[in-house]
Design a protein around this motif. Structure first.
Motif, short mmCIF file in Angstrom:
data_model
loop_
_atom_site.label_atom_id
_atom_site.label_comp_id
_atom_site.label_asym_id
_atom_site.label_seq_id
_atom_site.Cartn_x
_atom_site.Cartn_y
_atom_site.Cartn_z
N ARG A 182 33.62 5.24 37.37
CA ARG A 182 34.55 3.68 37.71
C ARG A 182 33.29 2.72 36.26
O ARG A 182 34.43 2.07 36.72
CB ARG A 182 33.05 4.38 38.90
CG ARG A 182 33.08 2.96 39.26
CD ARG A 182 31.90 2.44 40.68
NE ARG A 182 30.96 3.20 40.20
CZ ARG A 182 30.04 3.62 40.51
NH1 ARG A 182 30.50 5.19 40.64
NH2 ARG A 182 28.63 4.00 40.10
N VAL A 183 32.89 2.97 35.78
CA VAL A 183 33.06 1.96 34.30
C VAL A 183 34.26 1.93 33.40
O VAL A 183 34.09 1.19 33.62
CB VAL A 183 31.50 2.97 33.54
CG1 VAL A 183 31.55 1.87 32.52
CG2 VAL A 183 30.21 2.42 34.57
N ARG A 224 36.88 2.65 34.85
CA ARG A 224 38.14 2.01 35.45
C ARG A 224 38.12 0.60 35.57
O ARG A 224 39.21 -0.27 35.37
CB ARG A 224 38.14 2.25 36.92
CG ARG A 224 39.07 1.57 38.08
CD ARG A 224 38.24 1.97 39.61
NE ARG A 224 36.98 0.83 39.35
CZ ARG A 224 36.09 1.02 40.55
NH1 ARG A 224 36.26 1.69 41.59
NH2 ARG A 224 34.61 0.49 40.33
N ASP A 225 36.27 -0.23 36.01
CA ASP A 225 36.48 -1.39 35.29
C ASP A 225 36.84 -2.11 34.10
O ASP A 225 37.79 -3.37 34.20
CB ASP A 225 35.30 -1.72 35.89
CG ASP A 225 34.61 -1.71 37.43
OD1 ASP A 225 35.96 -1.66 38.15
OD2 ASP A 225 33.53 -1.35 37.56
N GLU A 252 40.46 -2.75 34.24
CA GLU A 252 41.07 -3.45 34.93
C GLU A 252 40.69 -4.61 34.34
O GLU A 252 42.19 -5.98 34.23
CB GLU A 252 39.64 -3.66 36.46
CG GLU A 252 40.70 -4.30 37.30
CD GLU A 252 40.58 -4.30 38.82
OE1 GLU A 252 40.83 -5.43 39.91
OE2 GLU A 252 39.76 -3.22 39.22
N ILE A 253 39.29 -5.17 34.01
CA ILE A 253 39.42 -6.65 33.35
C ILE A 253 40.73 -6.74 32.26
O ILE A 253 40.77 -7.43 31.95
CB ILE A 253 38.12 -6.49 33.04
CG1 ILE A 253 36.76 -6.28 33.57
CG2 ILE A 253 38.16 -7.63 31.75
CD1 ILE A 253 35.34 -6.25 33.06
N SER A 290 47.43 1.27 36.33
CA SER A 290 47.00 0.04 35.72
C SER A 290 48.29 -0.50 34.86
O SER A 290 48.81 0.64 34.42
CB SER A 290 45.73 -0.65 34.41
OG SER A 290 46.42 -1.42 33.83
N ALA A 299 36.30 -7.76 28.84
CA ALA A 299 35.56 -6.91 29.30
C ALA A 299 33.80 -6.64 28.60
O ALA A 299 32.96 -6.20 29.03
CB ALA A 299 35.97 -6.18 29.07
N ALA A 336 27.60 -1.20 31.28
CA ALA A 336 27.43 -1.18 32.52
C ALA A 336 26.44 -0.16 33.72
O ALA A 336 26.90 1.27 33.13
CB ALA A 336 28.76 -1.39 33.43
N GLU A 337 26.25 -0.51 34.51
CA GLU A 337 25.61 0.63 35.18
C GLU A 337 25.03 1.50 34.76
O GLU A 337 25.24 2.61 35.13
CB GLU A 337 27.40 1.17 36.08
CG GLU A 337 27.81 0.12 36.93
CD GLU A 337 28.83 0.99 38.45
OE1 GLU A 337 28.15 2.37 38.61
OE2 GLU A 337 29.73 0.93 38.55
#
Length: 285
Positions: free
Chosen positions: A18-19, A21-22, A25-26, A51, A186, A208-209
Motif C-alpha cells: 500500500r505504501v 502504491r502511494d 501514484e504521487i 499507472s 512524494a 509512511a504508515e
C-alpha cells in the motif's frame, strides 16, 4: 546489538504494498504535471493501481494487487486498453503473498512472467549509532543541492550491480533524472555523504504508515569501498526510528550485491514480486 529477525505475514505485505502504491501514484501525478501532455493515467484496481507516468518511466506499472480482491475482466480490459493507447506494455508487479487467483487470471489473459524482484525488510530498533567513519560526513540534503544530488545518483546507477540476476529494466540517464524529480513530490528525504570535501554519495528515505522505504542509495565510483553505503544506511535507520517506524524495506534484484549487502546489514527476505508483462498487440518481441 543482535538484530531481531522480521517475519512477514500477509498483513505486513499488504501494508508495504500500500505504501509502495502511494509512492507510485504521487510520482506518476508529478510526471503528469511535468509533461502536461494529457497522456498519463492512474487507474485504481482491486486495492492497487495501474499507472502510466510518461514514456519509458519506471512508474509505468500495476502495483498493490493481491490484497483487495481479484480484478474483474472489465477492469483488466480497461487497463490493457489504456496502456495500449500509450504504446506501452502492461507490467504487473505481483507479490507471491497475494491472492493466487490473480496470477492464474493474468496468465490466462496472456501475461508472461519476465522477472522477479525481492522485497527485504528490517525490524527497526529503538535507536542506532549513526556515527560515520572518519573522513565521512552524512547530512540531510536540501533543495539547493538537488541537482548535485541527482548527478551523483545518476553516476552511481550508470555503473550497475552485475552480481546475481540481471535487472530487466535499464533506463537512459535523462529518464532516470526525470523520474527522480517526479519522485521528489512524494516527500522523500534526501541525504548526502561528504568525503574529501565533495559529494561522494547520496540516498533517499520515505516514511509512511510506520514503513521506512529506503528509496535508493548510490556512491560515486571514485569513492566506493570506504564505508559510505553503511554510513548512509545507519543515518537513515536512526531517522526512521526517530520517526516512529517499525519496519524498513528495500527492493533488490535476486542474488544481487545490493541484496547481499542488505542482508549483511540485518535485512531479511520478506517476499518476492513476480513481474508479469503483457505487450500491446503491435509489439514484436
Amino acid at each position: 546489538m543482535n538484530q531481531r529477525s522480521l517475519f512477514c505475514d500477509v498483513g505486513l505485505a499488504e501494508r508495504i504494498e500500500r505504501v509502495e502504491r502511494d509512492l507510485i501514484e504521487i510520482s506518476a501525478r508529478a510526471a503528469h504535471r511535468r509533461t502536461g501532455d494529457g497522456r498519463g493515467f492512474v487507474i485504481p484496481v482491486a486495492g492497487g493501481l495501474a499507472s502510466f507516468a510518461a514514456d519509458d518511466s519506471p512508474f509505468n506499472k500495476v502495483v498493490g494487487l493481491g490484497f483487495g480482491g481479484v480484478p474483474t475482466a472489465k477492469e483488466l480490459t480497461e487497463i490493457e486498453d489504456a496502456y495500449a493507447g500509450c504504446g506501452a506494455p502492461v507490467q504487473v508487479e505481483l507479490p507471491h503473498l497475494a491472492d493466487p487467483e490473480i496470477g492464474m487470471l493474468l496468465t490466462d489473459r496472456g501475461y508472461r512472467l519476465e522477472s522477479f524482484e525481492n522485497v527485504l525488510g528490517i525490524a527497526i530498533e529503538d535507536r542506532y549509532d549513526a556515527t560515520a567513519p572518519d573522513g565521512i560526513v552524512i547530512r540531510p540534503s536540501g533543495d539547493d543541492e538537488f541537482e548535485s544530488w541527482l548527478e551523483v545518483m545518476a553516476d552511481a546507477v550508470a555503473t550497475p550491480d552485475t552480481q546475481g540476476v540481471a535487472w530487466r529494466e535499464e533506463f537512459p540517464r535523462d529518464v532516470y533524472l526525470a523520474a527522480e524529480r517526479d519522485a521528489a513530490a512524494a516527500d522523500i528525504a534526501r541525504y548526502v555523504a561528504i568525503r574529501d570535501d565533495s559529494i561522494a554519495g547520496g540516498a533517499g528515505l520515505r516514511t509512511a504508515e510506520g514503513i521506512a522505504q529506503f528509496a535508493g542509495a548510490g556512491t560515486a565510483p571514485a569513492h566506493r569501498r570506504h564505508g559510505i553505503q553503511s554510513a548512509l544506511l545507519s543515518a537513515r535507520l536512526a531517522d526512521a526510528a526517530a520517526a516512529g517506524c517499525d519496519v524498513g524495506v528495500i527492493t533488490t534484484q535476486p542474488a544481487s550485491k545490493s541484496q547481499q549487502n542488505a542482508q549483511r546489514s540485518g535485512f531479511d527476505l520478506l517476499y518476492t514480486r513476480a513481474v508479469l508483462v503483457k505487450h500491446p498487440p503491435s509489439h514484436r518481441g
